[in-house]
Motif scaffolding. Sequence first.
Motif, mmCIF file in Angstrom:
data_model
loop_
_atom_site.group_PDB
_atom_site.id
_atom_site.type_symbol
_atom_site.label_atom_id
_atom_site.label_comp_id
_atom_site.label_asym_id
_atom_site.label_seq_id
_atom_site.Cartn_x
_atom_site.Cartn_y
_atom_site.Cartn_z
ATOM 1 N N GLU A 1 0.764 -1.117 0.020
ATOM 2 C CA GLU A 1 -0.172 0.124 -0.055
ATOM 3 C C GLU A 1 0.783 1.317 -0.050
ATOM 4 O OE1 GLU A 1 -4.082 -0.871 2.640
ATOM 5 O OE2 GLU A 1 -2.082 -1.621 3.442
ATOM 6 N N GLN A 2 2.001 1.274 0.644
ATOM 7 C CA GLN A 2 2.700 2.248 0.759
ATOM 8 C C GLN A 2 3.387 2.470 -0.674
ATOM 9 O OE1 GLN A 2 5.384 3.033 4.452
ATOM 10 N NE2 GLN A 2 3.903 1.055 5.218
ATOM 11 N N ALA A 3 3.863 1.637 -1.207
ATOM 12 C CA ALA A 3 4.665 1.629 -2.559
ATOM 13 C C ALA A 3 3.638 2.007 -3.514
ATOM 14 C CB ALA A 3 5.177 0.249 -3.064
ATOM 15 N N ALA A 4 2.318 1.621 -3.531
ATOM 16 C CA ALA A 4 1.230 2.346 -4.507
ATOM 17 C C ALA A 4 1.175 3.466 -4.315
ATOM 18 C CB ALA A 4 0.099 1.385 -4.081
ATOM 19 N N MET A 5 0.999 4.102 -2.981
ATOM 20 C CA MET A 5 0.746 5.536 -2.917
ATOM 21 C C MET A 5 1.822 6.440 -3.210
ATOM 22 S SD MET A 5 -0.277 7.274 0.932
ATOM 23 C CE MET A 5 -0.978 8.979 0.945
ATOM 24 N N LEU A 6 3.108 5.809 -3.078
ATOM 25 C CA LEU A 6 4.143 6.721 -3.277
ATOM 26 C C LEU A 6 4.459 6.609 -4.789
ATOM 27 C CD1 LEU A 6 6.938 5.860 -0.187
ATOM 28 C CD2 LEU A 6 5.153 7.740 -0.623
ATOM 29 N N ASN A 7 4.424 5.404 -5.402
ATOM 30 C CA ASN A 7 4.585 5.481 -6.883
ATOM 31 C C ASN A 7 3.514 6.291 -7.501
ATOM 32 O OD1 ASN A 7 5.179 4.018 -9.672
ATOM 33 N ND2 ASN A 7 3.049 3.507 -9.267
ATOM 34 N N ALA A 8 2.403 6.612 -7.030
ATOM 35 C CA ALA A 8 1.322 7.302 -7.575
ATOM 36 C C ALA A 8 1.620 8.767 -7.500
ATOM 37 C CB ALA A 8 -0.144 7.188 -7.103
ATOM 38 N N ALA A 9 2.307 9.264 -6.318
ATOM 39 C CA ALA A 9 3.018 10.411 -6.169
ATOM 40 C C ALA A 9 3.922 10.637 -7.319
ATOM 41 C CB ALA A 9 3.415 10.830 -4.681
ATOM 42 N N ALA A 10 4.929 9.643 -7.355
ATOM 43 C CA ALA A 10 5.924 9.806 -8.296
ATOM 44 C C ALA A 10 5.634 10.117 -9.722
ATOM 45 C CB ALA A 10 7.032 8.618 -8.126
ATOM 46 N N GLU A 11 4.490 9.403 -10.000
ATOM 47 C CA GLU A 11 3.860 9.528 -11.589
ATOM 48 C C GLU A 11 3.486 10.827 -11.631
ATOM 49 O OE1 GLU A 11 0.906 6.498 -12.000
ATOM 50 O OE2 GLU A 11 2.503 4.981 -12.599
ATOM 51 N N LYS A 12 2.961 11.436 -10.775
ATOM 52 C CA LYS A 12 2.481 13.014 -10.715
ATOM 53 C C LYS A 12 3.698 13.752 -10.665
ATOM 54 C CE LYS A 12 -2.167 12.517 -8.971
ATOM 55 N NZ LYS A 12 -3.189 13.375 -8.144
ATOM 56 N N LEU A 13 4.590 13.383 -10.401
ATOM 57 C CA LEU A 13 5.889 14.446 -10.615
ATOM 58 C C LEU A 13 6.750 13.861 -11.790
ATOM 59 C CD1 LEU A 13 7.151 13.936 -6.711
ATOM 60 C CD2 LEU A 13 6.223 15.947 -7.812
ATOM 61 N N GLY A 14 6.063 13.123 -12.407
ATOM 62 C CA GLY A 14 7.040 12.787 -13.774
ATOM 63 C C GLY A 14 7.972 11.425 -13.843
ATOM 64 N N VAL A 15 7.939 10.914 -12.707
ATOM 65 C CA VAL A 15 8.686 9.858 -12.613
ATOM 66 C C VAL A 15 8.231 8.642 -13.246
ATOM 67 C CG1 VAL A 15 9.961 8.359 -10.949
ATOM 68 C CG2 VAL A 15 9.605 10.767 -10.422
ATOM 69 N N ARG A 16 8.881 7.918 -13.910
ATOM 70 C CA ARG A 16 8.343 6.872 -14.929
ATOM 71 C C ARG A 16 9.034 5.434 -14.438
ATOM 72 N NH1 ARG A 16 4.875 9.677 -14.552
ATOM 73 N NH2 ARG A 16 3.799 10.752 -16.392
ATOM 74 N N ASN A 17 10.277 5.391 -14.599
ATOM 75 C CA ASN A 17 11.402 4.076 -14.305
ATOM 76 C C ASN A 17 12.332 4.541 -13.282
ATOM 77 O OD1 ASN A 17 11.264 1.267 -14.933
ATOM 78 N ND2 ASN A 17 12.782 1.889 -16.410
ATOM 79 N N PRO A 18 12.346 4.591 -12.197
ATOM 80 C CA PRO A 18 13.373 5.123 -11.212
ATOM 81 C C PRO A 18 14.135 4.040 -10.664
ATOM 82 C CG PRO A 18 11.019 5.009 -9.807
ATOM 83 C CD PRO A 18 10.768 4.886 -11.383
ATOM 84 N N ILE A 19 15.139 4.521 -10.136
ATOM 85 C CA ILE A 19 16.022 3.629 -9.212
ATOM 86 C C ILE A 19 15.285 3.857 -7.919
ATOM 87 C CG2 ILE A 19 18.229 3.236 -8.235
ATOM 88 C CD1 ILE A 19 19.580 4.419 -10.763
ATOM 89 N N VAL A 20 15.032 2.729 -7.273
ATOM 90 C CA VAL A 20 14.184 3.045 -5.892
ATOM 91 C C VAL A 20 15.203 2.532 -4.913
ATOM 92 C CG1 VAL A 20 12.201 2.308 -4.513
ATOM 93 C CG2 VAL A 20 12.013 2.677 -6.905
ATOM 94 N N LEU A 21 15.594 3.147 -3.875
ATOM 95 C CA LEU A 21 16.170 2.891 -2.732
ATOM 96 C C LEU A 21 15.442 2.918 -1.339
ATOM 97 C CD1 LEU A 21 19.895 4.163 -1.830
ATOM 98 C CD2 LEU A 21 18.088 4.334 -0.026
ATOM 99 N N GLY A 22 15.568 1.785 -0.529
ATOM 100 C CA GLY A 22 14.766 1.835 0.739
ATOM 101 C C GLY A 22 15.823 1.550 1.761
#
Length: 321
Positions: free
Chosen positions: A116-137
Amino acid sequence: MIALAAAAAFLAGCTALVDRRADTKEAAARAEYPPLGQFVEVDGRRVHALVTGSGPDLVLIHGASGNMRDFTFRFVDRVKDRYRVIVFDRPGLGYTDHAADRYAGAFARQGESPAEQAAMLNAAAEKLGVRNPIVLGHSYGGSVAMAWGLDHPAAALVIVSGATMPWPGSLGTSYKVLGTSLGGAVVPPFVTAFAGEDTIADAVAGIFAPQSAPDGYIDYVGTGLTLRRASLRANARQVNTLRPHVVEMSKRYPTLDLPVELVHGDTDDTVPLDIHSQPLSALLPDANLTVLPGIGHMPHHVAPEAVTAAIDRAARRAGVR
């Protein structure tokens, strides 16, 4: 009967006093540590994001008991010259809203899953123009990064001291108490109201051991934000409910078809190497594990060159640099 009424009135007065003190400390924390970035709306809920730098997109996801300031303290400055860096507050923490109303409130018991957290953050990232990021956790954020890689587009993953695999045994007493409905309702106001500098310093020292926190870290990172009542509850619920999610996620790890860089200290007692990154590396089809001798739970602060090197390797392996 009179004695009982008097006791009830006394208890109510004490509770009101604690709540007023907690209100004052929370207001002071918000004033001292305001939002650093911008707000992105996802289904009517706010996600706090900081965007800086230029280059391939790099998403940074913080761990438990924290917020984006853990990364903006110094780490972002190490990578923003060659990556467009997007740093988030995770749901329910920092200045990001819960993913759903059922996770809020004093008596709730469940926390947002990594998915659920990934989905929410990914949706926010898409609105910022992010499409295929390197994701560090980092730490708990490692489980969110893994969920992102399993369910959403990513060029590569970098997992730093990640809590990504099922662990034996149970969590500490404080998590157990805060994870109950009653404990979550009753205990946080007292922690918010009365936690002192020594308590905070001891907690930070334990997270960094056997290294020490960098000078200025405690003053910058916003421990007052972490000690807000809602943040304490959100953190405890997410940590308490994490294990069943990583049990299910781990079944899917062998299907993850993208480069993964794992960075883990061999003296990490918070998220042990032999329970998490070592078995995770055996499950992943395209993983590279870097073990840091003598390093504890916070490599991005005490061995940042190793973490930035892992990001650069992930970018090269993914063909984005």
